[in-house]
Design a protein around this motif. Structure first.
Motif, PDB file in Angstrom:
ATOM      1  N   ALA A  59     -29.355  50.275  71.523  1.00  0.00           N
ATOM      2  CA  ALA A  59     -29.556  49.125  72.411  1.00  0.00           C
ATOM      3  C   ALA A  59     -29.730  47.837  71.599  1.00  0.00           C
ATOM      4  O   ALA A  59     -29.196  46.782  71.976  1.00  0.00           O
ATOM      5  N   GLN A  60     -30.458  47.926  70.480  1.00  0.00           N
ATOM      6  CA  GLN A  60     -30.594  46.758  69.611  1.00  0.00           C
ATOM      7  C   GLN A  60     -29.239  46.309  69.079  1.00  0.00           C
ATOM      8  O   GLN A  60     -28.947  45.111  69.023  1.00  0.00           O
ATOM      9  N   LEU A  61     -28.415  47.274  68.681  1.00  0.00           N
ATOM     10  CA  LEU A  61     -27.088  46.928  68.161  1.00  0.00           C
ATOM     11  C   LEU A  61     -26.236  46.262  69.237  1.00  0.00           C
ATOM     12  O   LEU A  61     -25.520  45.289  68.964  1.00  0.00           O
ATOM     13  N   LYS A  62     -26.321  46.757  70.450  1.00  0.00           N
ATOM     14  CA  LYS A  62     -25.524  46.171  71.530  1.00  0.00           C
ATOM     15  C   LYS A  62     -25.989  44.754  71.866  1.00  0.00           C
ATOM     16  O   LYS A  62     -25.191  43.917  72.301  1.00  0.00           O
ATOM     17  N   GLN A  63     -27.273  44.477  71.638  1.00  0.00           N
ATOM     18  CA  GLN A  63     -27.777  43.127  71.849  1.00  0.00           C
ATOM     19  C   GLN A  63     -27.332  42.178  70.741  1.00  0.00           C
ATOM     20  O   GLN A  63     -27.075  40.996  70.983  1.00  0.00           O
ATOM     21  N   GLN A  64     -27.224  42.698  69.524  1.00  0.00           N
ATOM     22  CA  GLN A  64     -26.918  41.864  68.362  1.00  0.00           C
ATOM     23  C   GLN A  64     -25.424  41.626  68.166  1.00  0.00           C
ATOM     24  O   GLN A  64     -25.031  40.590  67.619  1.00  0.00           O
ATOM     25  N   LEU A  65     -24.597  42.589  68.588  1.00  0.00           N
ATOM     26  CA  LEU A  65     -23.183  42.572  68.220  1.00  0.00           C
ATOM     27  C   LEU A  65     -22.284  42.374  69.431  1.00  0.00           C
ATOM     28  O   LEU A  65     -22.561  42.889  70.522  1.00  0.00           O
ATOM     29  N   GLY A  66     -21.195  41.669  69.201  1.00  0.00           N
ATOM     30  CA  GLY A  66     -20.168  41.549  70.226  1.00  0.00           C
ATOM     31  C   GLY A  66     -19.086  42.587  70.071  1.00  0.00           C
ATOM     32  O   GLY A  66     -18.387  42.934  71.033  1.00  0.00           O
ATOM     33  N   GLN A  67     -18.938  43.053  68.836  1.00  0.00           N
ATOM     34  CA  GLN A  67     -17.964  44.093  68.553  1.00  0.00           C
ATOM     35  C   GLN A  67     -18.389  44.823  67.288  1.00  0.00           C
ATOM     36  O   GLN A  67     -19.222  44.344  66.521  1.00  0.00           O
ATOM     37  N   LEU A  68     -17.798  45.988  67.070  1.00  0.00           N
ATOM     38  CA  LEU A  68     -18.098  46.796  65.900  1.00  0.00           C
ATOM     39  C   LEU A  68     -16.783  47.321  65.334  1.00  0.00           C
ATOM     40  O   LEU A  68     -15.978  47.905  66.065  1.00  0.00           O
ATOM     41  N   ASP A  69     -16.567  47.103  64.051  1.00  0.00           N
ATOM     42  CA  ASP A  69     -15.306  47.507  63.422  1.00  0.00           C
ATOM     43  C   ASP A  69     -15.377  48.887  62.777  1.00  0.00           C
ATOM     44  O   ASP A  69     -14.363  49.599  62.740  1.00  0.00           O
ATOM     45  N   LEU A  70     -16.549  49.266  62.273  1.00  0.00           N
ATOM     46  CA  LEU A  70     -16.652  50.525  61.529  1.00  0.00           C
ATOM     47  C   LEU A  70     -18.027  51.140  61.743  1.00  0.00           C
ATOM     48  O   LEU A  70     -19.049  50.478  61.589  1.00  0.00           O
ATOM     49  N   LEU A  71     -18.020  52.425  62.101  1.00  0.00           N
ATOM     50  CA  LEU A  71     -19.243  53.210  62.251  1.00  0.00           C
ATOM     51  C   LEU A  71     -19.131  54.421  61.333  1.00  0.00           C
ATOM     52  O   LEU A  71     -18.201  55.223  61.468  1.00  0.00           O
ATOM     53  N   VAL A  72     -20.059  54.546  60.374  1.00  0.00           N
ATOM     54  CA  VAL A  72     -20.028  55.650  59.415  1.00  0.00           C
ATOM     55  C   VAL A  72     -21.260  56.519  59.617  1.00  0.00           C
ATOM     56  O   VAL A  72     -22.398  56.050  59.483  1.00  0.00           O
TER      57      VAL A  72
END
Length: 229
Positions: A59-72
Protein backbone atom coordinates in the motif's frame (compact mmCIF):
# COMPACT_ATOMS: atom_id res chain seq x y z
CA UNK A 1 13.47 7.64 -14.30
CA UNK A 2 12.81 3.92 -14.04
CA UNK A 3 11.78 2.42 -10.72
CA UNK A 4 12.74 -0.93 -9.19
CA UNK A 5 11.49 -2.67 -6.06
CA UNK A 6 13.75 -5.39 -4.63
CA UNK A 7 13.09 -7.62 -1.64
CA UNK A 8 15.83 -8.70 0.76
CA UNK A 9 18.17 -5.73 0.32
CA UNK A 10 19.89 -5.71 3.71
CA UNK A 11 22.94 -7.69 2.51
CA UNK A 12 24.59 -9.88 -0.11
CA UNK A 13 22.85 -10.16 -3.51
CA UNK A 14 19.88 -7.93 -2.70
CA UNK A 15 22.09 -5.08 -1.48
CA UNK A 16 24.37 -5.49 -4.49
CA UNK A 17 21.50 -5.39 -7.01
CA UNK A 18 19.94 -2.36 -5.32
CA UNK A 19 23.23 -0.45 -5.24
CA UNK A 20 24.09 -1.27 -8.86
CA UNK A 21 20.66 -0.34 -10.19
CA UNK A 22 20.79 2.90 -8.20
CA UNK A 23 24.11 3.73 -9.85
CA UNK A 24 22.53 2.90 -13.22
CA UNK A 25 19.89 5.58 -12.70
CA UNK A 26 16.99 3.61 -11.24
CA UNK A 27 14.94 4.82 -8.34
CA UNK A 28 15.29 1.78 -6.09
CA UNK A 29 13.11 0.89 -3.12
CA UNK A 30 14.27 -2.01 -0.99
CA UNK A 31 11.83 -4.10 1.02
CA UNK A 32 13.76 -5.36 4.00
CA UNK A 33 13.34 -6.84 7.47
CA UNK A 34 15.86 -4.35 8.85
CA UNK A 35 16.71 -0.97 7.35
CA UNK A 36 20.33 0.03 6.85
CA UNK A 37 20.75 3.82 6.85
CA UNK A 38 24.12 3.50 5.10
CA UNK A 39 22.56 2.11 1.93
CA UNK A 40 22.08 4.61 -0.94
CA UNK A 41 18.47 3.76 -1.76
CA UNK A 42 15.02 4.05 -0.18
CA UNK A 43 13.88 1.27 2.13
CA UNK A 44 10.60 0.04 3.56
CA UNK A 45 10.80 -2.20 6.62
CA UNK A 46 8.36 -5.11 6.87
CA UNK A 47 7.89 -8.52 8.43
CA UNK A 48 8.04 -11.15 5.69
CA UNK A 49 6.18 -13.63 7.89
CA UNK A 50 3.05 -11.48 8.28
CA UNK A 51 0.72 -11.00 5.35
CA UNK A 52 -0.68 -7.79 6.85
CA UNK A 53 2.83 -6.31 6.97
CA UNK A 54 3.40 -7.25 3.32
CA UNK A 55 0.08 -5.71 2.29
CA UNK A 56 0.90 -2.55 4.24
CA UNK A 57 4.24 -2.24 2.42
CA UNK A 58 2.47 -2.74 -0.92
CA UNK A 59 0.00 0.00 0.00
CA UNK A 60 2.89 2.37 0.75
CA UNK A 61 4.40 1.60 -2.65
CA UNK A 62 1.11 2.26 -4.40
CA UNK A 63 0.90 5.63 -2.65
CA UNK A 64 4.46 6.58 -3.59
CA UNK A 65 4.64 5.31 -7.17
CA UNK A 66 2.76 5.95 -10.36
CA UNK A 67 4.35 3.03 -12.10
CA UNK A 68 6.86 0.26 -11.49
CA UNK A 69 9.36 -0.98 -14.07
CA UNK A 70 11.07 -3.84 -12.23
CA UNK A 71 10.16 -6.07 -9.29
CA UNK A 72 12.85 -8.49 -8.06
CA UNK A 73 11.97 -11.20 -5.56
CA UNK A 74 15.32 -11.80 -3.88
CA UNK A 75 14.43 -12.33 -0.19
CA UNK A 76 15.40 -15.83 0.88
CA UNK A 77 15.86 -18.15 3.85
CA UNK A 78 18.56 -20.79 3.25
CA UNK A 79 19.03 -23.28 6.08
CA UNK A 80 19.27 -27.04 6.38
CA UNK A 81 16.30 -29.06 7.61
CA UNK A 82 18.35 -30.55 10.45
CA UNK A 83 18.76 -27.10 12.00
CA UNK A 84 15.02 -27.08 12.71
CA UNK A 85 14.29 -30.57 13.99
CA UNK A 86 12.65 -29.16 17.12
CA UNK A 87 9.93 -27.36 15.17
CA UNK A 88 9.96 -28.27 11.46
CA UNK A 89 6.41 -26.97 10.96
CA UNK A 90 7.36 -23.44 12.04
CA UNK A 91 10.43 -23.56 9.79
CA UNK A 92 8.34 -24.68 6.83
CA UNK A 93 5.84 -21.90 7.44
CA UNK A 94 8.70 -19.38 7.50
CA UNK A 95 10.06 -20.72 4.21
CA UNK A 96 6.60 -20.59 2.63
CA UNK A 97 6.09 -17.02 3.82
CA UNK A 98 9.32 -15.62 2.36
CA UNK A 99 9.60 -17.72 -0.81
CA UNK A 100 5.95 -17.95 -1.89
CA UNK A 101 3.51 -15.79 0.07
CA UNK A 102 5.61 -12.61 -0.10
CA UNK A 103 6.16 -12.80 -3.90
CA UNK A 104 2.58 -13.85 -4.60
CA UNK A 105 1.10 -10.96 -2.63
CA UNK A 106 3.49 -8.40 -4.09
CA UNK A 107 2.86 -9.62 -7.65
CA UNK A 108 -0.88 -9.30 -7.13
CA UNK A 109 -0.81 -5.96 -5.33
CA UNK A 110 1.76 -4.25 -7.55
CA UNK A 111 0.48 -5.54 -10.88
CA UNK A 112 -1.36 -2.26 -11.72
CA UNK A 113 1.89 -0.32 -11.25
CA UNK A 114 3.79 -2.79 -13.46
CA UNK A 115 1.09 -2.56 -16.13
CA UNK A 116 1.21 1.24 -15.97
CA UNK A 117 4.90 1.06 -16.92
CA UNK A 118 3.98 -0.39 -20.31
CA UNK A 119 7.00 -2.69 -20.08
CA UNK A 120 7.00 -4.01 -16.52
CA UNK A 121 9.26 -6.86 -15.47
CA UNK A 122 9.18 -9.31 -12.57
CA UNK A 123 12.22 -11.44 -11.77
CA UNK A 124 12.01 -14.33 -9.32
CA UNK A 125 15.38 -15.34 -7.84
CA UNK A 126 14.90 -19.08 -7.31
CA UNK A 127 17.65 -21.74 -7.23
CA UNK A 128 19.03 -24.58 -9.34
CA UNK A 129 17.77 -26.76 -6.46
CA UNK A 130 14.23 -26.01 -7.67
CA UNK A 131 14.84 -28.55 -10.46
CA UNK A 132 17.38 -30.82 -8.76
CA UNK A 133 16.79 -30.66 -5.00
CA UNK A 134 19.41 -31.18 -2.33
CA UNK A 135 17.96 -33.56 0.31
CA UNK A 136 19.71 -31.71 3.12
CA UNK A 137 17.63 -28.62 2.16
CA UNK A 138 14.42 -30.45 1.23
CA UNK A 139 12.00 -27.89 2.70
CA UNK A 140 13.94 -24.96 1.25
CA UNK A 141 14.04 -26.63 -2.17
CA UNK A 142 10.32 -27.34 -2.21
CA UNK A 143 9.39 -23.70 -1.59
CA UNK A 144 11.91 -22.48 -4.18
CA UNK A 145 10.25 -24.89 -6.61
CA UNK A 146 6.96 -23.27 -5.67
CA UNK A 147 8.44 -19.85 -6.43
CA UNK A 148 9.57 -21.18 -9.80
CA UNK A 149 6.06 -22.41 -10.59
CA UNK A 150 4.58 -19.12 -9.42
CA UNK A 151 6.78 -17.39 -12.00
CA UNK A 152 5.37 -19.53 -14.79
CA UNK A 153 1.79 -18.93 -13.71
CA UNK A 154 2.37 -15.18 -13.48
CA UNK A 155 4.04 -15.13 -16.91
CA UNK A 156 0.87 -16.61 -18.39
CA UNK A 157 -1.49 -14.41 -16.41
CA UNK A 158 0.27 -11.06 -16.89
CA UNK A 159 1.29 -11.25 -20.56
CA UNK A 160 1.76 -9.24 -22.68
CA UNK A 161 2.11 -6.02 -20.65
CA UNK A 162 4.22 -7.54 -17.85
CA UNK A 163 6.96 -10.10 -18.42
CA UNK A 164 7.86 -12.57 -15.66
CA UNK A 165 11.04 -14.65 -15.55
CA UNK A 166 13.31 -16.33 -13.03
CA UNK A 167 17.02 -16.63 -12.38
CA UNK A 168 18.33 -19.86 -10.89
CA UNK A 169 21.68 -19.07 -9.27
CA UNK A 170 24.36 -21.63 -8.57
CA UNK A 171 27.48 -21.14 -6.41
CA UNK A 172 27.90 -17.42 -7.01
CA UNK A 173 29.29 -16.46 -3.59
CA UNK A 174 29.80 -18.74 -0.62
CA UNK A 175 28.45 -17.93 2.81
CA UNK A 176 30.92 -17.29 5.66
CA UNK A 177 29.89 -20.56 7.32
CA UNK A 178 30.87 -22.69 4.31
CA UNK A 179 33.90 -24.82 5.14
CA UNK A 180 36.86 -25.30 2.81
CA UNK A 181 35.71 -28.88 2.23
CA UNK A 182 32.22 -27.76 1.27
CA UNK A 183 33.59 -25.16 -1.12
CA UNK A 184 35.89 -27.70 -2.75
CA UNK A 185 33.04 -30.19 -3.18
CA UNK A 186 30.86 -27.58 -4.88
CA UNK A 187 33.66 -26.48 -7.22
CA UNK A 188 34.29 -30.10 -8.18
CA UNK A 189 30.66 -30.32 -9.33
CA UNK A 190 30.74 -27.07 -11.32
CA UNK A 191 31.88 -26.90 -14.95
CA UNK A 192 33.21 -23.35 -14.54
CA UNK A 193 34.86 -23.88 -11.17
CA UNK A 194 34.90 -20.24 -10.08
CA UNK A 195 33.23 -18.32 -7.28
CA UNK A 196 31.78 -15.77 -9.67
CA UNK A 197 30.31 -13.24 -7.25
CA UNK A 198 27.08 -11.29 -7.78
CA UNK A 199 27.85 -9.58 -11.11
CA UNK A 200 26.61 -12.49 -13.28
CA UNK A 201 23.19 -12.23 -11.61
CA UNK A 202 23.05 -8.49 -12.33
CA UNK A 203 23.86 -9.25 -15.96
CA UNK A 204 21.06 -11.81 -15.97
CA UNK A 205 18.59 -9.27 -14.66
CA UNK A 206 19.67 -6.80 -17.32
CA UNK A 207 19.25 -9.43 -20.04
CA UNK A 208 15.72 -10.23 -18.90
CA UNK A 209 14.81 -6.55 -18.74
CA UNK A 210 16.38 -5.63 -22.07
CA UNK A 211 14.99 -8.48 -24.18
CA UNK A 212 11.30 -7.72 -24.86
CA UNK A 213 10.60 -11.18 -26.32
CA UNK A 214 11.43 -13.21 -23.21
CA UNK A 215 8.88 -14.30 -20.63
CA UNK A 216 8.37 -17.49 -18.63
CA UNK A 217 12.11 -18.24 -18.81
CA UNK A 218 14.12 -19.99 -16.08
CA UNK A 219 17.64 -18.64 -16.57
CA UNK A 220 20.34 -20.75 -14.93
CA UNK A 221 23.39 -18.74 -13.89
CA UNK A 222 25.37 -21.46 -12.18
CA UNK A 223 28.65 -22.09 -14.00
CA UNK A 224 27.16 -25.31 -15.33
CA UNK A 225 26.67 -26.86 -11.89
CA UNK A 226 23.16 -28.03 -12.76
CA UNK A 227 24.77 -30.37 -15.30
CA UNK A 228 27.50 -31.55 -12.95
CA UNK A 229 30.63 -33.28 -14.16
Amino acid sequence: MKTAVITGTSRRLGAYLAEQLTQAGYRVIGLTRQQNPAQPFSQIELDYQRSDSVLEAAAQLKQQLGQLDLLVHNASLFEKDQQHQQDPAAFYQALFAVHMQLPALLNQQLLPLLQASGAGNIVHITDIYADNPNPAFALYCSTKAGLENLMKSAAKAYAPLVRVNSIQPGPIQFLPEHSSEEKQQVMQQTLIATEAGFEPILKGVRFLVDNPFVTGLSLKIDGGRALGK
